[in-house]
Design a protein around this motif. Structure first.
Motif, mmCIF file in Angstrom:
data_model
loop_
_atom_site.group_PDB
_atom_site.id
_atom_site.type_symbol
_atom_site.label_atom_id
_atom_site.label_comp_id
_atom_site.label_asym_id
_atom_site.label_seq_id
_atom_site.Cartn_x
_atom_site.Cartn_y
_atom_site.Cartn_z
ATOM 1 N N TYR A 30 -60.006 33.482 30.015
ATOM 2 C CA TYR A 30 -60.149 32.225 29.274
ATOM 3 C C TYR A 30 -58.862 31.403 29.226
ATOM 4 O O TYR A 30 -58.519 30.807 28.200
ATOM 5 C CB TYR A 30 -60.670 32.494 27.856
ATOM 6 N N GLY A 31 -58.129 31.419 30.323
ATOM 7 C CA GLY A 31 -56.976 30.527 30.420
ATOM 8 C C GLY A 31 -55.714 31.046 29.758
ATOM 9 O O GLY A 31 -54.707 30.340 29.701
ATOM 10 N N ARG A 37 -49.739 29.752 32.049
ATOM 11 C CA ARG A 37 -48.534 29.460 31.276
ATOM 12 C C ARG A 37 -47.490 28.781 32.162
ATOM 13 O O ARG A 37 -46.900 27.763 31.794
ATOM 14 C CB ARG A 37 -47.971 30.759 30.673
ATOM 15 N N ARG A 38 -47.309 29.347 33.334
ATOM 16 C CA ARG A 38 -46.318 28.755 34.250
ATOM 17 C C ARG A 38 -46.728 27.348 34.680
ATOM 18 O O ARG A 38 -45.909 26.437 34.756
ATOM 19 C CB ARG A 38 -46.169 29.645 35.491
ATOM 20 N N ILE A 234 -63.234 28.354 31.843
ATOM 21 C CA ILE A 234 -63.770 29.407 32.699
ATOM 22 C C ILE A 234 -63.113 30.734 32.338
ATOM 23 O O ILE A 234 -61.973 30.783 31.894
ATOM 24 C CB ILE A 234 -63.591 29.080 34.195
ATOM 25 N N SER A 235 -63.870 31.805 32.507
ATOM 26 C CA SER A 235 -63.340 33.092 32.040
ATOM 27 C C SER A 235 -62.208 33.584 32.933
ATOM 28 O O SER A 235 -61.163 33.982 32.447
ATOM 29 C CB SER A 235 -64.469 34.123 31.928
ATOM 30 N N ARG A 238 -57.577 32.171 36.128
ATOM 31 C CA ARG A 238 -56.632 32.131 37.248
ATOM 32 C C ARG A 238 -57.163 31.303 38.423
ATOM 33 O O ARG A 238 -56.387 30.816 39.230
ATOM 34 C CB ARG A 238 -56.325 33.554 37.702
ATOM 35 N N LEU A 239 -58.482 31.209 38.490
ATOM 36 C CA LEU A 239 -59.057 30.417 39.587
ATOM 37 C C LEU A 239 -58.425 29.036 39.637
ATOM 38 O O LEU A 239 -58.031 28.541 40.697
ATOM 39 C CB LEU A 239 -60.579 30.307 39.402
ATOM 40 N N ILE A 240 -58.304 28.397 38.487
ATOM 41 C CA ILE A 240 -57.717 27.061 38.476
ATOM 42 C C ILE A 240 -56.193 27.115 38.473
ATOM 43 O O ILE A 240 -55.525 26.409 39.230
ATOM 44 C CB ILE A 240 -58.210 26.247 37.258
ATOM 45 N N SER A 241 -55.630 27.971 37.643
ATOM 46 C CA SER A 241 -54.170 27.947 37.510
ATOM 47 C C SER A 241 -53.492 28.349 38.819
ATOM 48 O O SER A 241 -52.467 27.772 39.197
ATOM 49 C CB SER A 241 -53.718 28.833 36.348
ATOM 50 N N ALA A 242 -54.070 29.305 39.511
ATOM 51 C CA ALA A 242 -53.449 29.721 40.778
ATOM 52 C C ALA A 242 -53.485 28.588 41.795
ATOM 53 O O ALA A 242 -52.511 28.351 42.513
ATOM 54 C CB ALA A 242 -54.170 30.944 41.336
#
Lengths: 358, 358, 358, 358
Positions: A30-31, A37-38, A234-235, A238-242
């Motif tokens: 959940y983000g 964070r980075r 989204i659970s 990392r899908l988005i943050s990566a």
């Protein structure tokens, strides 16, 4: 030669690699992951200040969430009458804003002019029979591929301040506008009075990565809850943050945007050299809007080119599209190859010559 | 030993590979891609009938969209009082349903009993002062890791039919329930009266892939628009469709679920052999809910195990959690390794022995 | 000479007397009173068929409720761009319809033409990016004091049928239009395809009495609940039902409307005889829209006349208002006295002569 | 002997007379009338401070509007689980609050205890998965006919302050509670921390007159627009303002409330003298809730008495209703005659004797 949109291609290699790298192992859901964070720190660096950042899945969601934080259900949101938010999102802003109203104003090249908006606002009846204006939304780059200059944004920002309105920027093509202007993210946003930004990354090299970036802290309070209740958290965050980590690394995002804009200029220059073609608007980002004989447009399609015919158009004064002409939209992306552009120009040249001969 | 949830891990290899394969080249946007077409056919095969399928980004969105298609703004949606839709989605259903009301009923093991629901429905005042019931939502597997038998679903389905209500299934852990029952997707859903399903794939091996599957055609009409206006139609739609293609291929999804369930049984059997541990509910899918001395729970956390303490609990009649005990939730995923389970059991054994010695 | 609106006066004597009569004694609350039952029967008689009737407190509520029964939250409601529903209700329809969108089309004299509406509907993109049209709303009499002929309504009704849309009539000045046409309520509504009607009585002699009248049974289901949850079901329901009983008795309502219309014609004829005055639209009900020198308009105000300056105007082709002219609205009511009209005409004559002399 | 509710009677004579007086002549519409101005001043006097006042048509609308000004769409509103707002308004608060959630807590005599509410608030998870509490709503008098003491309200007010929540009072029976306590309006509201009040006048002698009274200025901003868009701004506004002028004149409203409360005490004392009857809750306002043999209740109904059987009941600890008993609600109004009360007591006595004899 698929120029239908900049979202017909997948993600760029650095983005996909970042995603693949991030896929392994356990990570908070959940983000709350470390990459997020980075990435949020990276946003703060990019914008040279503290910002609240909410990672979401679509530009529609980013816009609708952003507007819902600024416009109460009984408020008015002013935008260009061809804005994506009013025309192409099936009422998402109205849904997220709980029935607030979008009002579309005219303006050449899909740009709003502070003078015209100001006149509109002054003319609004002061009565509870009419909803009061609470936000202004502009697109950067615009739906006509044009770009607001910083001073134009500043004029709209000042107007918003005067009328107690928030200024929202739909930055679905933020990077394309940014490299076009050659300014910093801060200079294109909060320094000119932008309060909240839909930061798009999908069109410029990600698979799916959008963010709401908030410059006015009071607008941020509700967004965490609003995003969750909109099904936008989204659970496996990392899908988005990566993707965004890969997107920002080594200025990959700016390279992508520069490439797409360069392809657009290349295409525009080539088209301008062809007889019987003119451009509806100057090419300032990664979109080209030529007006050409309808027969040529059909020949191009037959030759395998993909593009959209454009019907809603804030044409410059005096410009009209004749019945035997077509206004089309050609969108360049990070993945467009110079060879595709040349092939398209060749096909256009052939089509126009043939037509001239007939 | 991160057993916090089945969403703390990334995607399984076949899913990531399918995604990487699909990334190249141009493809129609907004879900009109070729892979989506194939995936939707696959859903029809799996469910042995025509279905309308909407690919969305989160389980919250799937649930809220599904319910919004069945419940008007002035209607009531009945669910278990510990259902995810009422407890953990920040009011997403209320948002998407435009103010419709969720009513939570009790039931052991987070399961609703047709008799009890029927009695509740009969007791509702017939007056415009009260909102009329329009849907029933059940979770399969439930929030307590239990699984509805097909005949239990059928009884609820019949009840819904009698009361003019739609039956919705929150299948965030659909695959885990399915392999637990050993029946077909059709037997667990529409053959028992389920009208609309939230089909979850994220927890069971995807990075982000959820679907609303509609069995009652009249519920499908609005969903295309609702999904768009909820910002749930991603532009590069292949992101979701490709994952699902990898997920379904060669029964990968069933293998994943069987593995997670097997890990849960292994863990449960191990725990049952330890003195001072009991299970709050039978382990029927991939979640284990032991009650153990609080000190042991803390020792496990100190030993590096990740899990949630569970506070909302439909405990079986007569069961209570003592002040010095903790009810915890351990969730197994497709990626859980047998070695992790053994390590956890070893740590638990140590913690319990130490505690017994004190 | 208060011609600001037909709602600046109180209730007519027969209406007040009916209310006073009904005030005594105990009676079922929330609209279950005996008078309401009789009034609903009266509606059925008036419309020569079964109708569902919901008594509400304001025209805004009647319109918004009616539209909410016909338009889902993801739908479009087409209306004239000067319609009360889009311009003067502070977004009530958007609130009640949960974010559905109103689209305003042009049309001379605030009337929509079936041809133009049809062309608009044909031109709508068929895509989930755009909300689908679900209702058409027309005002009878219109905001310009004009009246739709039955055959004009029939053409719009047929269009709605073809496009799966509901046809709503905002009948805030229903009686004025009715007596103007000299037809029956049925001939002005459902016989021409009207599905749902906001029946206004407040402006024509009541203190507060409006009704939603439903001709398409499927639209009625939700309205009882919607009205309650909108706070529109008053507890001492006799307040509205008694007024309507007095309103309908002995054709009092038709007498009121005929009087107001006659005053409007008298005023219009007088104005037309004055040099320098022209009418923006034909006077077909109880409203008169003269264009006159601005100085004369100011002199009339100084002489004690009350009226509104009209700024939003669907002027006939070729008609424009000069900078030194004013378009004003004069509304006649059941209570307007012939003497007031004559006094106004006298004052206008004086003002215009003075101005001519300068 | 119609004791079904205090809304089964019409308006009192002074109220009707004020209305009749106000009916003549032209007056500004939409609440801009002179009487409204005077009435708003009167509210300021009564509450001994500046207040924003919005005149609306129903208690449901007053409650829903008040709550919508304090609770964002993503917020929680805490109330008693038998509160009118959660139980009897068909989801009006959820509609006006755009999907915010009501949570009902238990409490004897339909009263909330600051300790219990505080414990509930402390126990709420701090996560975006759960909606944050934004308001507390209490009824004065309560749904069980009990009355909060000023110090009880103060404790709830302090709790709200601590949690950043607004305190709303549903004063449908405000006057009855007020004269019961013998304190001033200010002492019963804002001096104890009430931020916003639904001020009911309909039940206590008007035909239809309710007001939202706002003590926290920031809550007032939206209400003018919200009321308009809810269809709550009636055009001939004098209808409500005139009633309230008659209501307040010469303390008529307090006299009405004292009378109703006195009738309730008289009835309660008489019932207590009858064998086999007990009161579920103390009679503190104008409602009496006796528990009596079901046969007696049926005999009373047969004798012509009107009342409601009460099923939702926050009974005092230890109190239960036997299967052959009935809990009924008897509501006294300004119009209840002592003779009616005596007749009812006589009938009750007869019914109970007969039953005892059988």
């Amino acid at each position: 030669m698929n120029f239908v949109s900049d979202n017909v291609v997948g993600a760029s290699a650095p983005v996909m690699e970042a995603l693949a790298r991030a896929n392994g192992g356990a990570m908070a859901a959940y983000g709350a992951d470390e990459i997020a964070r980075r990435v949020k720190e990276r946003f703060a660096e990019l914008f040279e200040r503290e910002v609240a950042v909410f990672l979401v899945t679509t530009g529609t969601a980013a816009n609708a969430l952003a507007l819902s934080s600024a416009v109460p259900p009984w408020g008015l949101c002013v935008c260009h009458r061809e804005a994506h938010v009013i025309d192409d999102e099936c009422g998402a802003p109205e849904f997220f804003m709980h029935g607030a109203k979008l009002v579309g104003l005219p303006g050449a090249g899909a740009k709003l002019d502070a003078g015209a908006v100001g006149a509109y606002l002054e003319g609004l009846p002061k009565s509870v029979k009419q909803m009061p204006p609470k936000a202004l939304s502009i697109s950067q780059a615009t739906e006509c591929g044009t770009v607001y200059r910083p001073e134009e944004i500043a004029a709209l920002g000042a107007l918003c301040r005067d009328h107690g309105m928030a200024l929202h920027m739909d930055g679905a093509r933020f990077a394309n506008a940014l490299v076009s202007l050659g300014c910093t993210p801060a200079e294109m946003t909060w320094k000119q009075g932008v309060d909240i930004l839909s930061f798009g990354a999908t069109k410029n090299g990600c698979l799916m990565a959008e963010a709401v970036v908030v410059f006015r802290p009071d607008l941020a309070e509700s967004l965490a809850y609003r995003a969750k209740r909109a099904g936008q958290v989204i659970s496996k965050g990392r899908l988005i943050s990566a993707q965004l980590e890969g997107y920002f690394a080594a200025d990959h995002w700016l390279d992508n945007a520069r490439h797409a804009n360069r392809m657009a200029r290349l295409l525009a220059e080539g088209l301008m050299r062809l007889p019987g073609v003119r451009l509806a608007w100057p090419v300032e980002a990664n979109e080209v809007f030529p007006v050409l004989p309808r027969a040529a447009s059909e020949a191009l399609r037959a030759a395998g080119a993909g593009f959209m015919e454009w019907t809603q158009a804030s044409l410059p004064e005096g410009e009209t599209i004749a019945a035997d002409e077509a206004l089309i939209r050609l969108v360049m992306s990070y993945a467009t190859q110079e060879e595709e552009v040349r092939r398209f120009l060749q096909a256009a040249s052939t089509a126009l010559s043939r037509q001239a001969a007939e």
